[in-house]
Each structure stands twice: as C-alpha cells, then as structure tokens.
Design an enzyme around this catalytic site. Structure first.
Site, short mmCIF file in Angstrom:
data_model
loop_
_atom_site.label_atom_id
_atom_site.label_comp_id
_atom_site.label_asym_id
_atom_site.label_seq_id
_atom_site.Cartn_x
_atom_site.Cartn_y
_atom_site.Cartn_z
CG ASP A 247 0.59 -2.75 6.29
OD1 ASP A 247 -0.59 -2.55 7.06
OD2 ASP A 247 0.60 -1.73 5.04
CD GLN B 290 -6.89 -4.51 4.12
OE1 GLN B 290 -7.92 -5.33 4.30
NE2 GLN B 290 -7.24 -3.34 3.68
CG HIS C 288 -2.02 1.00 1.25
ND1 HIS C 288 -1.58 2.26 1.70
CD2 HIS C 288 -3.37 1.00 0.96
CE1 HIS C 288 -2.79 2.84 1.90
NE2 HIS C 288 -3.68 2.07 1.38
CE LYS D 166 -7.14 -0.24 6.23
NZ LYS D 166 -7.85 0.12 4.75
CB CYS E 121 -3.62 3.22 -1.60
SG CYS E 121 -4.78 4.48 -1.26
#
Ligand SMILES: Cc1ncc(COP(=O)(O)O)c(C=O)c1O
Lengths: 149, 408
Positions: B202, B205, B124, B228, B366
């Site tokens: 990261d 997700q 991202h 999220k 993104c």
C-alpha cells in the site's frame, strides 16, 4: 484569540470538561446505553434511574473532547429530577440551537445556552449531542450502541 | 536550498493563496489529500473544454485526444514506478478500490480454507477490511505482525508469522498514514516471496515523497491514490506484476473490458483493459499525468532533502513543547507526525488550531488498531508535503501553545 472560539470554549465548558459532574454510575440504575462517535473515537456510557416518567438520578463515564465531556456533564446536572417531557422540550431547543436553526430559549436551556457557540463549528455538533442521544436510547432502553454516524 | 525554490513551488499551488477564518491557510493535512498544482487543475479543465470524448471508442478527434491523454498517463505511471510494461498499470478510483480488487480477484482465486493473509498492525482500514471480508468468505485467516512501542514493525515479527506457515498474501503499508513509519518494503517482499506468498504494498503515503521502483522492491502488487499524489480525487493505480495480474479474473464486467460479446459467451480483452470496465475517470487520469509531469520537473533529490529537513524540524519543534507527546517514533519515518497533549483532546486541538488557519487531522486516521496499540482514542496529526515550509511549522507551534493556554 478568535471570538467564535471564545464563544465555543467558554469558562463553563472548560470547567465541566476538566471536572465533569456526575461522572459515576448511579447505584441501582435501571436504564443504560453506550454511545460512540466513530469519527473522533469519543465514547461514553450513560446510566440512569427512571421512576415513572422522571429521571431521579443519572451519571456517565467515558472519554472524549472537551465539548462532549462538558455536554454530558451539564446534561446530567440539568436533567436530574426532571420529567421526560420537560427533558424532551429542552433537547429540542438545544439541538436546534447547536445546529444553528433556532435561537436560545433561555427559560428552557439555562446554563446550556453556552453551547450556542457550537453552531459556528458544524464539525462539532455531534460532540455536543452524543450524550443526549445516548441518554434517549438509555430511556428507550433498546440496548443498541448509539453512534453519531 | 539549491535546486529547490520553495517560494516558486508554493506559488504553483493556488489553494495555498487563501485565507480561512481570516487567517492565511497553513495546510498540514496532505496525508489526507494533497493540494493540486495549477497545471493539474488546468489539465482537467482542458479535458472538459477541448478534449471531451470517451476513450477507446470513437474516431473523432476529441475522443482520440482523450485516449492519448489517458494512455499517456499510463506510460507515465509505468515510468514513475519503474514497471516493465504499461499494461501492468490499472487505473482505479483509488487505493481502496485497488486493494479490494486484489482481495476480491486474486484472493478469491488463490485463497482456500486454512490459508492466511498477513498484514501489519500499522494498516489503514482499507488494508484491513478487504482482507477480512475475503478471508471470511474463503475460510482463510487474517494474521497480524504487531507494532512495537515506537510504531515500527520489527522484521522478526513478520518472519515469525511467515515461518508459522500457510501465508499466501502479505499486505502492508510502505509508509504509515497514522504514524509516518516507513517499512522496509524490499526486505518484506523478499521474505514473502521466499515463503511462497505474494506481496501487496500500500503505497498511498509513500508516493508523495518518493518514486518507488517496483522491480527493485520485488513486489507483486503496488497500489496508490492519485489524490494524495497532487492529482484529482477519484483516481488511483493498481500495479501488478504481469504474470500475477494477468492471472487475475476480471473485477467487473462491462464495456471496454471485452474482446467479443455474445449471449452465449464473452471473451475478455487483454490487460490492462480487462480490469478497467466502463468509462473511467478520464479527466482525473489525465490530471494525474499532469501531476507526474509536474513532479518530473522538480529536482527529486533537492525535494527529498527539503522534506527530510522539514520533518526533522517539525519533530524537534513538537518535542520542545512541554506536555506534548509524540506518537510513532520509528527511526525511519516520513510525512506524518502524530501527537497528543496532556491537557486537551485531539478533537479540541483540531478545532482550535483551525481558527488559527492551521489544517490538521485529528482522530483515529482510519487506523483504529494503531490507536488501540497505543491505548489512546485519537491523535492530532501534522502531515507534510514538499510545498510546506518552516513557517508552517512555526504557525502550528504557536497554535498548539494557544490550545495549551486555553486548557491550562
Ligand atoms: C496508507 C493508506 N492506505 C489507504 C488509504 C485509502 O486511500 P483512499 O481513501 O484514497 O482510497 C489511505 C488514505 O488515507 C492511506 O493513507
């Protein structure tokens, strides 16, 4: 199917998006600009021949959604051979119409009236106006990449 | 499915009980932001109605309650991530801020001319740009382990970059937002460590679909966004291994992050306060606590089985449509499914399915380098959460067929 949607994707728009007119660069173009819509990745280049205060030829290339392709296609068809001040008058009404801020002036817009449906879809206004902004930059020839952001 | 009553779950999410453009909302954009269960919404309201005080500051009861709620969430996040200490959990405004903090604080203190930061081709923008900025400033170099045709990152490519030498930081997505690819985080972190680099995962997700264990993963930093994870916007987490986090200079100066201040010299507070200057998003963090409590009440194994089944069903359904191409076909994938149609641009797909009530994301997500790797400007992306069901996927399919009819 939803009637707003049918309004948006009218035959004219689908037709122009599938078979864009003036999808080529005119020989001897003396003005050009590139436009990007960073939100959706649309990009196009407009090249034109400006003689005095009129556009004698214009074309574009690039990729994008049906609305942006059809807008570029119908724009080139419309403005070819036109004086800048008439083009500006058209764009003024066109812009206000897609923003939902004015009624269509049939005499000015002609075929472009089909873009009135865009006003129901605020997220798509930029698709309908990218080519016009890019053309204006080409006319001003300031060399910048236009972005809709 | 035993242990997982989808109808009951769906009734916990008030946003699912609405019509858009006269159609029942089909929400397939949870990777952008997840819907919130009623308990999260109530927790936030409760803060403003009853427990509205600043934290760490006053002796009055509302302040005490707010502090307890805020610090309680820190312990919940610690447990959720399997972290060793609550002080390894720093609250931020989101993944973006968490990554920027690591880049600006750890990066500035540890990167020098000629050093490298390694990322993958899946990232991202928020796991690209902060590294670019600090590399430029420090004279370091950003290097990339590229994706393959399936949208996977072969471990050999990461290893090759590490073997070339000079890599100080390895930053990568646990799960790709654009494609759904799951990277083998444990293996990558081990590789990074064996080459003397720290790892930054990261997890934006990943956390909506699993509870990662940071000790088991062996990562130095793990970051995610609250919004999220079914929690309010403007909340996020930076987990850092105590030694690495403790060595990080403060990000911002201000209130709450000091031990003592005089005009001559300020001494800083201990972790975690040292890295949390100013009044944070108190209500949001307390809402995150409510989200974690809610998730803790679900049968995690049953939830994952439901999600896996739904992912497979969505994948197979999409593939059954002639003229549709799936992008991102890594063996291990979850959450997000990208695709495009031969006949229509993703932006048009998005608008048309929206009029059927189907919320999809279209665009570059993104992740422009991912799009470039596939030679396309954009995709349409359906992303799933545990509150989605097969009927949502069937509605998506029907609306995609409408697009095809329109453009045929
Ligand atoms: C993988 C990944 N990383 C980072 C981010 C940025 O998160 P936020 O905008 O919440 O800071 C996102 C959000 O889309 C993401 O999906």
């Amino acid at each position: 199917m939803n009637s707003d949607l049918r309004e948006l994707y009218q035959e004219v728009i689908l037709d122009h998006s599938k078979a864009p007119r003036n999808f080529r660069f005119p020989e001897g173009a003396n003005r050009e600009a590139q436009g990007d819509n960073p939100l959706c990745g649309d990009n196009l280049t407009v090249k034109l021949i400006l003689e005095g205060d009129a556009i004698v030829d214009i074309g574009f290339q690039g990729s994008g959604c049906a609305i942006s392709q059809a807008a570029a296609s119908t724009m080139t068809e419309m403005v070819k051979g036109m004086k800048l001040e008439d083009i500006n008058a058209i764009f003024e009404n066109y812009h206000a119409v897609v923003m939902g801020e004015a009624e269509v002036d049939e005499d000015l817009l002609g075929k472009l009236a089909v873009f009135a449906g865009v006003s129901e879809f605020p997220m798509r206004v930029k698709c309908a106006t990218l080519s016009w902004h890019t053309m204006q930059h080409a006319i001003a020839n300031d060399g910048d990449v236009v972005t809709t952001e | 499915m035993s242990g997982f009553d989808i109808d009951a779950i769906r009734s916990d999410f008030p946003a699912l009980r609405q019509e858009v453009r006269g159609k029942q909302l089909i929400y397939l954009d949870s990777a952008a932001t997840a819907l919130k269960p009623q308990v999260v919404i109530d927790a936030v309201r409760q803060v403003y109605e009853h427990n509205c005080g600043n934290i760490h500051r006053a002796v009055h009861l509302p302040s005490q309650r707010a502090t307890q709620g805020y610090e309680g969430t820190r312990k919940q996040v610690q447990a959720f991530l399997g972290a060793a200490k609550p002080s390894e959990i720093i609250f931020t405004s989101g993944t973006t801020q968490s990554i920027n903090m690591v880049a600006q604080c750890h990066g500035r203190a540890n990167l020098g001319a000629g050093d490298k930061v390694l990322i993958t081709g899946l990232e991202h923008h928020s796991n690209i740009v902060p590294w670019q900025m600090i590399c430029e400033e420090m004279g370091a170099q950003l290097v990339v382990a590229e994706i393959d045709d399936d949208g996977d990152v072969p471990l050999e490519r990461i290893e090759a970059q590490l073997k070339a030498g000079g890599v100080k930081i390895v930053a990568f997505a646990h799960v790709s937002n654009a494609l759904g690819t799951v990277l083998p985080a444990k293996e990558i972190c081990a590789m990074a460590r064996s080459h003397g680099a720290i790892s930054v995962v990261d997890g934006a997700q990943a956390v909506p679909h699993m509870a990662p264990n940071v000790v088991d993963l062996g990562c130095d930093f793990y970051v995610f966004s609250g919004h999220k994870l079914f929690a309010p916007t403007g909340t996020g987490v930076l987990y850092g291994r105590f030694d690495v986090l403790g060595a990080m200079p403060p990000y911002q100066g201000g209130g709450d992050m000091i031990r003592s201040v005089s005009f001559e010299k300020t001494t800083y507070a201990e972790l975690p306060n040292r890295l949390e200057a100013g009044t944070p998003n108190i209500a949001g963090v307390i809402g995150m606590g409510a989200a974690l409590t809610y998730l803790g009440g679900l049968d995690m194994a049953a939830m994952q089985a439901h999600e896996e089944d739904l992912f497979r069903y969505t994948d197979e359904s999409l593939r059954s449509i002639a003229g549709l191409r799936r992008v991102g076909t890594a063996k291990h994938s979850m959450g997000a499914l990208s695709f495009f149609l031969d006949c229509a641009h993703p932006h048009d797909i998005g608008t048309i399915v929206d009029t059927e009530g189907v919320a999809l994301r279209t665009g570059h997500h993104c992740a422009q380098p991912v799009m470039k790797a596939f030679g396309i400007p954009a995709t349409a992306r359906a992303s799933l959460a545990f509150y989605n069901c097969r009927a949502d996927v069937d509605a998506l399919l029907a609306s995609v067929r409408t697009v095809q009819e329109m453009f045929s």
